[in-house]
Design a protein around this motif. Structure first.
Motif, mmCIF file in Angstrom:
data_model
loop_
_atom_site.group_PDB
_atom_site.id
_atom_site.type_symbol
_atom_site.label_atom_id
_atom_site.label_comp_id
_atom_site.label_asym_id
_atom_site.label_seq_id
_atom_site.Cartn_x
_atom_site.Cartn_y
_atom_site.Cartn_z
ATOM 1 N N LYS A 31 7.016 16.250 13.316
ATOM 2 C CA LYS A 31 8.073 15.380 12.818
ATOM 3 C C LYS A 31 7.455 14.197 12.061
ATOM 4 N N ALA A 32 6.392 13.633 12.639
ATOM 5 C CA ALA A 32 5.725 12.483 12.013
ATOM 6 C C ALA A 32 5.200 12.846 10.629
ATOM 7 N N ILE A 33 4.527 13.976 10.532
ATOM 8 C CA ILE A 33 3.961 14.404 9.248
ATOM 9 C C ILE A 33 5.072 14.703 8.243
ATOM 10 N N ILE A 45 0.838 -1.217 0.000
ATOM 11 C CA ILE A 45 0.000 0.000 0.000
ATOM 12 C C ILE A 45 0.868 1.261 0.000
ATOM 13 N N HIS A 46 2.060 1.157 0.569
ATOM 14 C CA HIS A 46 3.002 2.284 0.520
ATOM 15 C C HIS A 46 3.359 2.609 -0.931
ATOM 16 N N ASP A 47 3.531 1.552 -1.743
ATOM 17 C CA ASP A 47 3.879 1.733 -3.159
ATOM 18 C C ASP A 47 2.765 2.415 -3.943
ATOM 19 N N LYS A 48 1.551 2.409 -3.390
ATOM 20 C CA LYS A 48 0.417 3.089 -4.046
ATOM 21 C C LYS A 48 0.372 4.581 -3.685
ATOM 22 N N GLY A 49 1.300 5.003 -2.822
ATOM 23 C CA GLY A 49 1.344 6.410 -2.447
ATOM 24 C C GLY A 49 0.600 6.739 -1.162
ATOM 25 N N VAL A 50 0.192 5.710 -0.421
ATOM 26 C CA VAL A 50 -0.523 5.934 0.839
ATOM 27 C C VAL A 50 0.471 6.337 1.930
ATOM 28 N N GLN A 51 0.142 7.405 2.658
ATOM 29 C CA GLN A 51 0.970 7.804 3.800
ATOM 30 C C GLN A 51 0.545 6.982 5.016
ATOM 31 N N ILE A 52 1.522 6.370 5.677
ATOM 32 C CA ILE A 52 1.210 5.372 6.698
ATOM 33 C C ILE A 52 1.882 5.684 8.023
ATOM 34 N N GLY A 53 1.082 5.681 9.090
ATOM 35 C CA GLY A 53 1.592 5.695 10.459
ATOM 36 C C GLY A 53 1.123 4.419 11.133
ATOM 37 N N ALA A 95 11.665 3.630 6.931
ATOM 38 C CA ALA A 95 10.758 3.722 8.083
ATOM 39 C C ALA A 95 11.477 4.406 9.235
ATOM 40 N N LYS A 96 10.707 5.174 10.014
ATOM 41 C CA LYS A 96 11.242 5.843 11.190
ATOM 42 C C LYS A 96 10.468 5.375 12.421
ATOM 43 N N VAL A 97 11.195 5.077 13.494
ATOM 44 C CA VAL A 97 10.561 4.739 14.774
ATOM 45 C C VAL A 97 10.560 5.986 15.649
ATOM 46 N N LEU A 98 9.362 6.411 16.049
ATOM 47 C CA LEU A 98 9.224 7.522 16.988
ATOM 48 C C LEU A 98 8.737 6.970 18.323
ATOM 49 N N GLU A 141 5.434 12.828 4.672
ATOM 50 C CA GLU A 141 5.434 13.587 3.417
ATOM 51 C C GLU A 141 6.709 13.354 2.611
ATOM 52 N N LYS A 142 7.742 12.807 3.279
ATOM 53 C CA LYS A 142 8.976 12.426 2.577
ATOM 54 C C LYS A 142 8.938 10.962 2.156
ATOM 55 N N ASP A 143 7.737 10.376 2.186
ATOM 56 C CA ASP A 143 7.538 9.009 1.699
ATOM 57 C C ASP A 143 8.114 7.956 2.654
ATOM 58 N N GLU A 144 8.222 8.292 3.931
ATOM 59 C CA GLU A 144 8.680 7.322 4.916
ATOM 60 C C GLU A 144 7.494 6.829 5.743
ATOM 61 N N ILE A 145 7.562 5.584 6.168
ATOM 62 C CA ILE A 145 6.554 5.048 7.069
ATOM 63 C C ILE A 145 6.971 5.394 8.493
ATOM 64 N N VAL A 146 6.026 5.871 9.276
ATOM 65 C CA VAL A 146 6.314 6.238 10.666
ATOM 66 C C VAL A 146 5.715 5.188 11.592
ATOM 67 N N ILE A 147 6.542 4.680 12.499
ATOM 68 C CA ILE A 147 6.091 3.679 13.475
ATOM 69 C C ILE A 147 6.104 4.341 14.847
ATOM 70 N N PHE A 148 4.918 4.412 15.458
ATOM 71 C CA PHE A 148 4.774 5.058 16.758
ATOM 72 C C PHE A 148 4.873 4.008 17.858
ATOM 73 N N SER A 149 5.836 4.166 18.750
ATOM 74 C CA SER A 149 5.977 3.178 19.829
ATOM 75 C C SER A 149 5.738 3.815 21.193
ATOM 76 N N CYS A 150 5.627 2.978 22.207
ATOM 77 C CA CYS A 150 5.385 3.376 23.613
ATOM 78 C C CYS A 150 3.948 3.815 23.870
#
Length: 220
Positions: A100-102, A23-31, A81-84, A106-115
């Motif tokens: 930071k997440a947004i 789904i990322h390859d389709k251009g979907v922004q993902i958190g 992917a970035k882990v926040l 917008e730079k086409d990275e997946i953001v993973i929210f932890s804690c």
């Protein structure tokens, strides 16, 4: 856990990463918000004599382990992917902020929210609701082991019937366990729709994003 009794099933992890990439390859922004129950569950820890706050903090750390595992799996197939983290713990992950997440998404990275939320007494469901509302998500996708919301637990009650869509008011009135009460009320008050679906069936994530009628839509 996949088919394991504890910890991380590498096969399931790889399957998730591939589905997310599709789904990322389709251009979907993902958190993504991940729980930690495969390693440690704070509430059950409290039942075994752990201090509730410390138990919840242990659960938060478990979500960091899962987040790092997913980040690694995504990176290995060419997805950035970035882990926040909701608790400061550089260099393991960057401290969370909405902006930071947004920026990363917008730079086409997946953001993973932890804690989770970073605070005890809140579940990962509430962490998901909070992050979804903060980053102004269009929809929250709740991947579970069942294919939607039922009148009762389908794993226990064979007569349980599935809803194609249901309102938050109905969920609250019936006392359905879509998410915990705090998370459900947050989504209702902030008008964030949820789609509950079976994440363990390969291809389902892409079907949901494509608008196929699988799972259950929860809305106002």
């Amino acid at each position: 856990m996949g088919e394991k009794q504890y910890g991380i099933d590498e096969k399931r992890l790889a399957e998730y990463a591939i589905q997310i990439k599709s789904i990322h390859d389709k251009g979907v922004q993902i958190g993504i918000v991940i729980g930690g129950g495969n390693i440690f569950r704070g509430l059950s820890g409290a039942g075994k004599g752990f201090d509730r706050v410390k138990g919840d903090q242990m659960g938060m750390l478990a979500t960091v382990i899962n987040s790092l595992a997913l980040s690694s799996a995504l990176t290995s197939i060419g997805v950035r992917a970035k882990v926040l983290t909701a608790i400061r713990m550089e260099p393991i992950g960057e401290m969370y902020s909405k902006w930071k997440a947004i920026e990363y998404m917008e730079k086409d990275e997946i953001v993973i929210f932890s804690c989770g939320t970073g605070s005890p007494y809140f579940t990962t469901d509430t962490g998901s609701s909070l992050r979804g509302i903060e980053i102004e998500a269009d929809v929250m996708l709740k991947g579970t082991r069942v294919d939607g919301v039922y009148t009762a637990d389908p794993e226990k009650d064979p007569t349980a019937t599935k809803f194609n869509d249901i309102t938050y008011d109905e969920v609250l009135k019936r006392g359905l366990k879509v998410m915990d009460l705090t998370a459900t009320c947050m989504c209702k008050e902030n008008n964030l729709p949820i789609i509950v679906f079976d994440m363990d069936t390969t291809g389902n994530l892409e079907k949901v994003i494509s608008g196929e009628n699988i799972g259950t839509l929860v809305h106002n």
